[in-house]
Design an enzyme around this catalytic site. Structure first.
Site, mmCIF file in Angstrom:
data_model
loop_
_atom_site.group_PDB
_atom_site.id
_atom_site.type_symbol
_atom_site.label_atom_id
_atom_site.label_comp_id
_atom_site.label_asym_id
_atom_site.label_seq_id
_atom_site.Cartn_x
_atom_site.Cartn_y
_atom_site.Cartn_z
ATOM 1 N N SER A 1 0.828 -1.208 0.000
ATOM 2 C CA SER A 1 0.000 0.000 0.000
ATOM 3 C C SER A 1 0.859 1.253 0.000
ATOM 4 C CB SER A 1 -0.857 0.048 1.265
ATOM 5 O OG SER A 1 -1.625 -1.097 1.398
ATOM 6 N N HIS B 1 -1.491 -2.806 -6.936
ATOM 7 C CA HIS B 1 -2.153 -2.477 -5.669
ATOM 8 C C HIS B 1 -3.670 -2.591 -5.794
ATOM 9 C CE1 HIS B 1 -3.316 0.626 -2.461
ATOM 10 N NE2 HIS B 1 -3.094 -0.523 -1.883
ATOM 11 N N GLU C 1 -4.075 0.024 -8.738
ATOM 12 C CA GLU C 1 -2.999 0.950 -9.115
ATOM 13 C C GLU C 1 -1.811 0.104 -9.597
ATOM 14 O OE1 GLU C 1 -3.546 4.727 -6.037
ATOM 15 O OE2 GLU C 1 -2.539 2.945 -5.308
ATOM 16 N N ASN D 1 -3.845 5.871 -1.268
ATOM 17 C CA ASN D 1 -3.472 5.813 0.150
ATOM 18 C C ASN D 1 -2.894 7.121 0.664
ATOM 19 O OD1 ASN D 1 -3.799 3.467 1.972
ATOM 20 N ND2 ASN D 1 -3.213 2.411 0.096
#
Ligand SMILES: NC(=O)c1ccc[n+]([C@@H]2O[C@H](COP(=O)([O-])OP(=O)(O)OC[C@H]3O[C@@H](n4cnc5c(N)ncnc54)[C@H](O)[C@@H]3O)[C@@H](O)[C@H]2O)c1
Length: 286
Positions: A121, A142, A154, A192
């Site tokens: 992350s 991700h 991602e 994130n």
């Protein structure tokens, strides 16, 4: 490695994310090997996969035959030497040295072309790749939680990642029925980094006694967020969320806006990791 060359996917870590990632790979027709060092986690992952597929059938999104085909594509192992694959997707604890060590082990038993994708992350892909042979095949992939439902992925290129590898992983994400977005290799990537403040500021409110967990969650939901920050941390894993904040705090040179919370640290120390442990900010039936 081209998309059509991918036949077998190894998923490393069968926890909150690894289970769902393995499930969707198997559903997309890939031979999928799910690995974890913890036999209980592997067993739970197997049960959760069956439950998720059954829910899909109940909702009319899946047939019995599709469930059977997905389950037939899945194998479970506690032995790293079984992880012969074309793509490995790593979803273990958010610690740089653990991820590097796993990729080195996988590099030792696979071809130099095997793509090593990390579901990290927050840890820069460039840092993970730096300690791995053939770093051009290391890439970020991700997923979001729950991985079998959330559409976004991602795809992150580190300094050494080859454009072909990033492209293949983007195509693989699309084959898994996801929406893939290319992101630069910056701590926390896109989602994130923005979302960090949802957790960090909520924990500050709690620390300062401005409001309690339930009130903050209710208000944020009432203002349009799908989940309040505390129930979301419980879903993510309080330990994982804390590790991600810590990693971003370090990566941004201890910028106070990413400072991890003592309250969260205490929860982690107490083993109150959220839904997966039965207790976090709320209590759950196991
Ligand atoms: N939880 C989320 O919402 C979320 C979302 C996106 C990405 N991620 C990322 O995914 C990764 C995994 O997170 P998670 O929430 O699934 O964690 P988790 O704690 O639920 O699962 C991690 C698993 O890794 C296993 N593990 C630990 N060390 C290992 C090793 N050396 N070899 C093999 N297995 C090992 C553990 O036994 C555990 O089952 C982290 O990098 C995290 O940042 C998490």
């Amino acid at each position: 490695m081209k998309l059509e060359d991918i036949k077998t996917i190894g998923v490393v870590g069968a926890g909150t994310m690894g289970q769902g990632i393995a499930q969707i790979c198997a559903q997309a027709g890939y031979k999928t090997i799910l690995f974890d060092i913890n036999a209980q986690v592997l067993e739970k992952a197997q049960q959760t996969t069956i439950q998720n597929l059954d829910k899909g059938i109940e909702r009319g999104k899946l047939s019995e035959a599709q469930k059977a085909a997905a389950l037939a594509n899945l194998t479970y192992t506690g032995d790293t030497l079984q992880l012969h694959c074309d793509v490995a997707i790593e979803a273990v604890v958010e610690r740089l040295e653990v991820k590097q060590s796993i990729f080195r082990d996988l590099a030792g038993i696979n071809s130099p072309d095997t793509i090593l994708a990390s579901n990290t992350s927050s840890i820069p892909i460039t840092q993970i790749a730096a300690a791995v042979p053939n770093p051009e095949r290391v890439v970020g992939m991700h997923f979001f939680n729950p991985a079998h439902i959330m559409k976004l992925v991602e795809v992150i290129s580190g300094a050494a990642t080859s454009p072909e590898v990033a492209q293949t992983i983007k195509q693989l994400a699309e084959k898994l029925d996801k929406t893939a977005v290319m992101a630069k290799d910056s701590p926390g990537f896109i989602v994130n980094r923005v979302a960090r403040h949802y957790y960090v500021e909520s924990l500050k409110l709690l620390e300062e006694g401005v409001a309690d967990v339930e009130t903050i969650d209710k208000l944020m939901q009432a203002s349009g967020f799908k989940m309040g920050p505390f129930e979301l941390m419980d879903l993510i894993g309080v330990d994982t969320n804390f590790s991600v904040t810590t990693s971003m705090f370090e990566a941004f040179h201890y910028d106070a806006k990413f400072r991890p919370s003592r309250i969260q640290q205490q929860k982690v120390d107490a083993g109150h990791h959220g839904r997966k442990s039965g207790k976090g900010f709320y209590t759950y039936e196991k």
